[in-house]
Design an enzyme around this catalytic site. Structure first.
Site, PDB file in Angstrom:
ATOM      1  CB  CYS A 101      89.250   3.018  15.769  1.00 36.47           C
ATOM      2  SG  CYS A 101      88.168   3.416  14.398  1.00 36.47           S
ATOM      3  N   GLY A 225     100.332   2.774   7.682  1.00 42.91           N
ATOM      4  CA  GLY A 225      98.958   2.570   7.233  1.00 42.91           C
ATOM      5  C   GLY A 225      98.743   3.149   5.855  1.00 42.91           C
ATOM      6  NE  ARG A 226      96.768   8.227   7.083  1.00 43.42           N
ATOM      7  CZ  ARG A 226      96.789   9.392   7.692  1.00 43.42           C
ATOM      8  NH1 ARG A 226      95.909  10.307   7.374  1.00 43.42           N
ATOM      9  NH2 ARG A 226      97.702   9.656   8.617  1.00 43.42           N
TER      10      ARG A 226
END
Ligand SMILES: Cc1cc2nc3c(=O)[nH]c(=O)nc-3n(C[C@H](O)[C@H](O)[C@H](O)COP(=O)(O)O)c2cc1C
Length: 311
Positions: A101, A225-226
């Site tokens: 992250c 993810g997105r």
């Protein structure tokens, strides 16, 4: 069926950990649409050790979503060990460690992607979590620190030596954040350098794209993810439907799951963030999205979607 870290998955397509999004209802929805495994939002080791209410809420799970992976983040090996021990009470199928992250709030404390610049601490954390966790442990990391410090091969080998059971690689460096592109060649190199299952990650937008990237990198699974936000069809070979009715039906299913598992009025912003995304790039979408964001309660949002479906 494929096998990752001893867990049989019905599909090699995995929902990524997404802070603010990969909560229980969204994980259940993605599993219904075909995801083989879903990863929770990142869970703070301190929050867990100190039993913070918000952190404990992130551990909500139901048998139908299994297998599930809970992701831990932190920079202190001792606290991560304690958190891993507490996680055992929740019986996750897999425990993931966040070493990718790039968000400042996380990296300024030495956690997330910052651990790629302190591989000795990263090693210590992996060893401690492995030692204390009943579930197999995976590690999610990036291509490297920056374009001059591409360390994913050494990092992957270190994680394997430290007892990790699977690796997820996002093909961007820490300094790239979310800019540029995920480098799938680097993911392919990691796959060749270790004998662990490798999950490739970055920029997948469709089911077809997932198949192509998985073949390109030769990895065991891919993480999305997105590309899954407002688009659970990314996990399904039929792809995203063209017609609004099918989209609205999925929206209603998502709303039902949120109502069942979330305090929807307190978390209205979370609900709207999810729902607004279904209408991206659709005809008349700006009006629909405005209606979503202007809803003043869960009920009014729900009724608006029902009315659209009836039209
Ligand atoms: C809103 C958002 C929240 C995220 N939260 C997490 C997280 O909690 N843990 C983590 O390891 N990565 C997190 N990520 C990174 C994603 O898991 C993933 O690695 C990244 O978005 C690249 O994959 P994609 O191109 O499929 O989105 C987050 C990304 C986004 C956009």
């Amino acid at each position: 069926m494929i096998n990752i870290a001893g867990i049989a998955l019905s599909s090699p397509l995995v929902l990524a950990p997404l802070a603010g999004y990969s909560d229980l209802p969204f994980r259940l929805l993605c599993r219904e649409f075909g995801a083989g495994l879903c990863v929770s939002e990142m869970i703070s080791c301190h929050g867990l050790v100190y039993s913070q209410k918000k952190t404990l809420a992130m551990l909500a799970s139901v048998p139908e979503e299994r297998p599930v992976s809970f992701q831990l983040f932190g920079a202190d090996p001792y606290m991560m060990a304690k958190a891993a021990d507490i996680l055992n009470n929740f019986e996750p199928d897999l425990v993931d460690i966040n070493m990718g992250c790039p968000v400042k709030k996380v990296t300024k404390k030495g956690a997330g992607a910052a651990l790629m610049s302190t591989p000795e601490i990263a090693r210590n954390i992996i060893e401690e979590v492995v030692k204390n966790s009943n579930a197999p442990v995976s590690v999610k990391f990036r291509k490297g620190v920056d374009s001059k410090t591409v360390t994913c091969l050494d990092f992957a080998q270190m994680a394997e030596d430290s007892g990790a059971a699977a690796l997820t690689v996002h093909g961007r460096t820490w300094s790239q954040g979310f800019t540029g592109f995920s480098d799938w060649q680097s993911i392919s190199s990691v796959k060749k350098a270790v004998s662990l299952p490798v999950i490739g990650n970055g920029d997948i937008t469709s089911y077809q794209d997932a198949q192509e990237k998985m073949a390109l990198a030769g990895c065991d699974a891919v993480m999305i993810g997105r590309g899954a936000l407002g688009n659970p069809w990314v996990f399904n070979s039929n792809g995203r439907p063209e017609n609004l009715i099918s989209i609205l039906k999925a929206v209603l299913r998502h709303l039902d799951l949120m109502e069942e598992h979330l305090d929807v009025n307190r978390l209205l912003a979370v609900v709207k963030n999810h729902i607004g995304r279904y209408f991206k790039n659709l005809q008349g979408s700006s009006k629909l999205r405005r209606q979503v964001y202007e809803s003043d309660s869960f009920t009014s949002l729900y009724q608006m979607i029902q009315k659209l479906l009836a039209q």
